[in-house]
Design a protein around this motif. Structure first.
Motif, PDB file in Angstrom:
ATOM      1  N   ALA A 151      -8.990   3.069  -5.830  1.00  0.00           N
ATOM      2  CA  ALA A 151      -7.770   2.378  -6.251  1.00  0.00           C
ATOM      3  C   ALA A 151      -6.529   3.181  -5.876  1.00  0.00           C
ATOM      4  N   LEU A 152      -6.582   4.500  -6.069  1.00  0.00           N
ATOM      5  CA  LEU A 152      -5.465   5.361  -5.687  1.00  0.00           C
ATOM      6  C   LEU A 152      -5.249   5.333  -4.171  1.00  0.00           C
ATOM      7  N   ALA A 153      -6.351   5.335  -3.414  1.00  0.00           N
ATOM      8  CA  ALA A 153      -6.257   5.270  -1.950  1.00  0.00           C
ATOM      9  C   ALA A 153      -5.610   3.962  -1.510  1.00  0.00           C
ATOM     10  N   ASP A 154      -6.072   2.845  -2.087  1.00  0.00           N
ATOM     11  CA  ASP A 154      -5.523   1.536  -1.722  1.00  0.00           C
ATOM     12  C   ASP A 154      -4.018   1.473  -2.022  1.00  0.00           C
ATOM     13  N   ARG A 155      -3.616   2.028  -3.166  1.00  0.00           N
ATOM     14  CA  ARG A 155      -2.204   1.999  -3.539  1.00  0.00           C
ATOM     15  C   ARG A 155      -1.368   2.845  -2.573  1.00  0.00           C
ATOM     16  N   ALA A 156      -1.877   4.028  -2.228  1.00  0.00           N
ATOM     17  CA  ALA A 156      -1.139   4.907  -1.314  1.00  0.00           C
ATOM     18  C   ALA A 156      -1.051   4.300   0.081  1.00  0.00           C
ATOM     19  N   ILE A 157      -2.134   3.695   0.539  1.00  0.00           N
ATOM     20  CA  ILE A 157      -2.151   3.078   1.869  1.00  0.00           C
ATOM     21  C   ILE A 157      -1.199   1.893   1.924  1.00  0.00           C
ATOM     22  N   GLN A 158      -1.162   1.092   0.867  1.00  0.00           N
ATOM     23  CA  GLN A 158      -0.248  -0.046   0.807  1.00  0.00           C
ATOM     24  C   GLN A 158       1.200   0.421   0.900  1.00  0.00           C
ATOM     25  N   ALA A 159       1.537   1.470   0.152  1.00  0.00           N
ATOM     26  CA  ALA A 159       2.906   2.002   0.181  1.00  0.00           C
ATOM     27  C   ALA A 159       3.232   2.561   1.567  1.00  0.00           C
ATOM     28  N   TYR A 160       2.247   3.215   2.185  1.00  0.00           N
ATOM     29  CA  TYR A 160       2.433   3.789   3.523  1.00  0.00           C
ATOM     30  C   TYR A 160       2.731   2.697   4.552  1.00  0.00           C
ATOM     31  N   VAL A 161       1.981   1.617   4.491  1.00  0.00           N
ATOM     32  CA  VAL A 161       2.173   0.508   5.437  1.00  0.00           C
ATOM     33  C   VAL A 161       3.539  -0.132   5.249  1.00  0.00           C
ATOM     34  N   GLU A 162       3.921  -0.359   4.017  1.00  0.00           N
ATOM     35  CA  GLU A 162       5.217  -0.994   3.741  1.00  0.00           C
ATOM     36  C   GLU A 162       6.373  -0.130   4.226  1.00  0.00           C
ATOM     37  N   GLU A 163       6.215   1.183   4.139  1.00  0.00           N
ATOM     38  CA  GLU A 163       7.280   2.082   4.564  1.00  0.00           C
ATOM     39  C   GLU A 163       7.271   2.311   6.070  1.00  0.00           C
ATOM     40  N   THR A 164       6.085   2.414   6.670  1.00  0.00           N
ATOM     41  CA  THR A 164       5.987   2.810   8.082  1.00  0.00           C
ATOM     42  C   THR A 164       6.032   1.629   9.040  1.00  0.00           C
ATOM     43  N   TYR A 165       5.429   0.508   8.661  1.00  0.00           N
ATOM     44  CA  TYR A 165       5.331  -0.646   9.564  1.00  0.00           C
ATOM     45  C   TYR A 165       5.807  -1.929   8.883  1.00  0.00           C
TER      46      TYR A 165
END
Length: 271
Positions: free
Chosen positions: A38-52
């Motif tokens: 769950a922590l990984a999914d949340r971090a990845i979602q934030a990363y995608v929204e910020e980077t791409y």
């Protein structure tokens, strides 16, 4: 007696708890645990929204890669067939993604074009005797040189006259691997493909027959059209020697064939 039952019950509970803990530990080792996922999914979602933010990406749930102790999620575009890549999370943060190589490096585009070309040529070749059940595939001739080719565009439509050199590996279904037979197959395949406007910079052929496996690489259209293909295949074949495992290796004249036709032959030496 009552005290004995209490002790047995306590031991049973302890054993059961230990077994459950062991099972959960093993599962976590291979699958990760729900909280970390769950922590990984949340971090990845934030990363995608910020980077791409401009790519309109959809994210799959991450999965745990126990070999590298990391979570991996696949991202794909809703509007671009070639925009899909992986994002890697470990140690509490996203470590990297492969967008540059898979998307901008055009790995996805070239892989798709190879697949679509392969799907086109298989039924064409299946009309040739001996290739009815062929499983042929098409590959970019010089991957590293071509993957950043300016003539290749992400999401470009497939066409038979792609602006890059492509080769074809004809995977035959148990045909006689004699040089004469392979010459005949290559000549007929070349003609059938040209008749269907499929142009390749080089040909190869792979076949298993009884106790033999043969692979030929580097046959150019000019070799086929020269009328001397059989002699050229024989020359390459005679430039091979067998090692003790039955695998053919180039002889001391290796350099003569390195840039041209190359033949690999393996024979089952068991009696």
């Amino acid at each position: 007696m009552k005290k004995k039952n209490i002790i047995l019950r306590t031991l049973t509970i302890l054993i059961a708890a230990t077994l459950i803990g062991t099972v959960l530990y093993v599962i976590n080792g291979f699958k990760g645990n729900p909280l970390s996922a769950a922590l990984a999914d949340r971090a990845i979602q934030a990363y995608v929204e910020e980077t791409y933010p401009e790519l309109e990406l959809e994210l799959e749930k991450s999965h745990y890669n126990f070999k590298f102790n990391e979570y991996v999620a696949r991202a794909s575009s809703r509007t671009s067939v070639d925009t899909h890549f992986a994002i890697y999370y470990s140690d509490g943060k996203v470590q990297w993604d492969d967008y540059d190589s898979y998307v901008l490096g055009k790995y996805n585009t070239l892989t798709r074009l190879e697949k679509e070309y392969g799907e086109l040529v298989v039924p064409i070749l299946s009309e040739i005797e001996g290739l009815e059940n062929n499983d042929s595939n098409v590959q970019v001739e010089k991957w590293e040189d071509e993957k950043n080719n300016d003539d290749i565009d992400i999401d470009m439509q497939f066409s038979r006259d792609l602006p890059i050199d492509m080769n074809i590996m004809i995977r035959a279904d148990r045909i006689d691997p004699s040089i004469k037979r392979l010459t005949d197959i290559l000549e007929k395949a070349h003609k059938a493909l040209l008749d269907n406007e499929c142009v390749f910079s080089s040909y190869g052929i792979f076949s298993e027959y009884e106790d033999k496996l043969i692979m030929i690489h580097g046959v150019k259209p000019s070799d086929i059209e020269s009328g001397e293909l059989e002699q050229r295949l024989l020359q390459a074949y005679q430039g091979r020697v067998h090692n003790e495992d039955g695998v053919a290796e180039n002889s001391k004249d290796r350099t003569e064939f390195e840039e041209g036709i190359r033949i690999t032959l393996k024979e089952d030496k068991t009696d």
